[in-house]
Scaffold this motif. Structure first.
Motif, PDB file in Angstrom:
ATOM      1  N   THR A  71       0.834  -1.205   0.000  1.00 49.72           N
ATOM      2  CA  THR A  71       0.000   0.000   0.000  1.00 49.72           C
ATOM      3  C   THR A  71       0.865   1.250   0.000  1.00 49.72           C
ATOM      4  O   THR A  71       0.629   2.204  -0.759  1.00 49.72           O
ATOM      5  CB  THR A  71      -0.937  -0.001   1.212  1.00 49.72           C
ATOM      6  OG1 THR A  71      -1.846  -1.088   1.106  1.00 49.72           O
ATOM      7  CG2 THR A  71      -1.713   1.312   1.316  1.00 49.72           C
TER       8      THR A  71
ATOM      9  N   GLU B 171      -0.147   2.569  -3.739  1.00 56.26           N
ATOM     10  CA  GLU B 171      -1.460   3.227  -3.747  1.00 56.26           C
ATOM     11  C   GLU B 171      -1.333   4.675  -4.192  1.00 56.26           C
ATOM     12  O   GLU B 171      -0.250   5.267  -4.188  1.00 56.26           O
ATOM     13  CB  GLU B 171      -2.082   3.160  -2.348  1.00 56.26           C
ATOM     14  CG  GLU B 171      -2.497   1.764  -1.917  1.00 56.26           C
ATOM     15  CD  GLU B 171      -3.770   1.296  -2.588  1.00 56.26           C
ATOM     16  OE1 GLU B 171      -4.561   2.163  -3.017  1.00 56.26           O
ATOM     17  OE2 GLU B 171      -3.976   0.073  -2.678  1.00 56.26           O
TER      18      GLU B 171
ATOM     19  N   ARG C 169      -1.294   7.568   2.219  1.00 55.44           N
ATOM     20  CA  ARG C 169      -1.325   6.105   2.294  1.00 55.44           C
ATOM     21  C   ARG C 169      -1.229   5.633   3.739  1.00 55.44           C
ATOM     22  O   ARG C 169      -1.883   4.660   4.132  1.00 55.44           O
ATOM     23  CB  ARG C 169      -0.175   5.532   1.472  1.00 55.44           C
ATOM     24  CG  ARG C 169      -0.220   5.930   0.002  1.00 55.44           C
ATOM     25  CD  ARG C 169       1.065   5.532  -0.699  1.00 55.44           C
ATOM     26  NE  ARG C 169       1.273   6.348  -1.899  1.00 55.44           N
ATOM     27  CZ  ARG C 169       2.357   6.329  -2.630  1.00 55.44           C
ATOM     28  NH1 ARG C 169       3.365   5.538  -2.303  1.00 55.44           N
ATOM     29  NH2 ARG C 169       2.477   7.088  -3.699  1.00 55.44           N
TER      30      ARG C 169
ATOM     31  N   LYS D  43      -4.549   5.965   5.374  1.00 57.16           N
ATOM     32  CA  LYS D  43      -5.419   4.862   4.970  1.00 57.16           C
ATOM     33  C   LYS D  43      -5.134   3.625   5.807  1.00 57.16           C
ATOM     34  O   LYS D  43      -6.068   2.951   6.277  1.00 57.16           O
ATOM     35  CB  LYS D  43      -5.204   4.564   3.481  1.00 57.16           C
ATOM     36  CG  LYS D  43      -6.056   3.409   2.964  1.00 57.16           C
ATOM     37  CD  LYS D  43      -5.842   3.179   1.479  1.00 57.16           C
ATOM     38  CE  LYS D  43      -6.686   2.003   0.993  1.00 57.16           C
ATOM     39  NZ  LYS D  43      -6.508   1.747  -0.457  1.00 57.16           N
TER      40      LYS D  43
END
Length: 268
Positions: free
Chosen positions: A222, A226, A233, A236
């Protein structure tokens, strides 16, 4: 000066008035112990070790020949203010290592945790904060104000730039210059310090559950791939992950820092 009756001090050693030598300590030939030094129980100073400054050494720590512990900072802004060095229990400070006290501008205390191994010729600069079970291999240089989390390993002949943070469980390869923050459990290598994955060997040795390692691997992807900024990120991950280790990485990234971050290959 206070020397516990059970302590052994070699006749050639110099223990200055004001020093405190704890129970069962051994101070070897030609050592110097300064007037503001406190040695905990069963500390061993091998021959020619120098411990000076306002320095506290934890129980059962061993300091090897020609190490210099507690000298003033290598900082031109330092003007003699009274600052400290605190070293934890069961540390091993090997030959010719150097550890400096803090500076007024950096908080005033250089701190080393418990069970730390500082190998030959390594340096810990002023105001550095070193966690527990850290290993600094031969001739590592830790600059002023650095923060190293627990279980960090820094390979031989590597340098860490001032103000850099290295998260818990990270590993730095040999002959590497680290100029930006390293996420917890990160693996850094190459001459100019590239984040090249996770310290999977270290995680497995610690007995981390396979599900947590899988979550960390997914989190790393990620961070690498991402959309959005590196901090986006991380937010998230903080919002979506149930893994305590993943949230630890996210929190580390989202904490204010004086440096930028080493990011995964392909990351921004």
């Amino acid at each position: 000066m206070s020397i516990h009756p059970s302590a052994k001090v070699h006749p050639s050693a110099v223990v200055e008035p004001g020093a405190v030598i704890g129970e069962g300590c051994e101070v070897g030939p030609f050592c110097l112990v300064g007037p503001e030094v406190t040695l905990g129980a069963r500390v061993v100073l091998k021959s020619h070790a120098v411990v000076t400054g306002w320095t506290e050494i934890g129980d059962e720590t061993v300091i090897f020949p020609f190490a210099t512990v507690g000298e003033v900072p290598q900082d031109l802004k330092y003007h003699g203010e009274r600052t400290r060095l605190v070293i934890g229990k069961r540390c091993r400070i090997r030959e010719a290592a150097t550890l400096n006290t803090g500076t007024e501008g950096g908080g005033g205390v250089t701190r080393v945790g418990d069970d730390v191994l500082i190998m030959t010729g390594a340096h810990v600069g002023h105001d550095a904060q070193i966690g527990n079970r850290v290993i600094l291999v031969n001739h590592v240089a830790i600059a002023g104000h650095c923060v190293l989390g627990d279980d960090v390993i820094v390979g031989g002949l590597s340098g860490v730039h001032q103000w850099v943070r290295i998260g818990q469980g990270a590993i730095i390869g040999a002959v590497t210059m680290v100029t930006n923050d390293v996420i917890p459990y990160g693996l850094v290598q190459a001459p100019r310090g590239e984040l090249d994955g996770l310290n999977l060997v270290g995680l497995k040795r610690r007995g981390v559950d396979r599900s947590e390692i899988t979550a960390l691997r997914a989190a790393y992807q990620t961070l690498a791939q991402e959309d959005g900024s590196f901090q986006d990120r991380a937010r998230k991950l903080a919002e979506e992950s149930d893994s305590a280790l993943v949230r630890e990485i996210a929190d580390f990234i989202l904490t204010k820092s004086d440096r930028s971050f080493l990011t995964p290959k392909g990351g921004r």
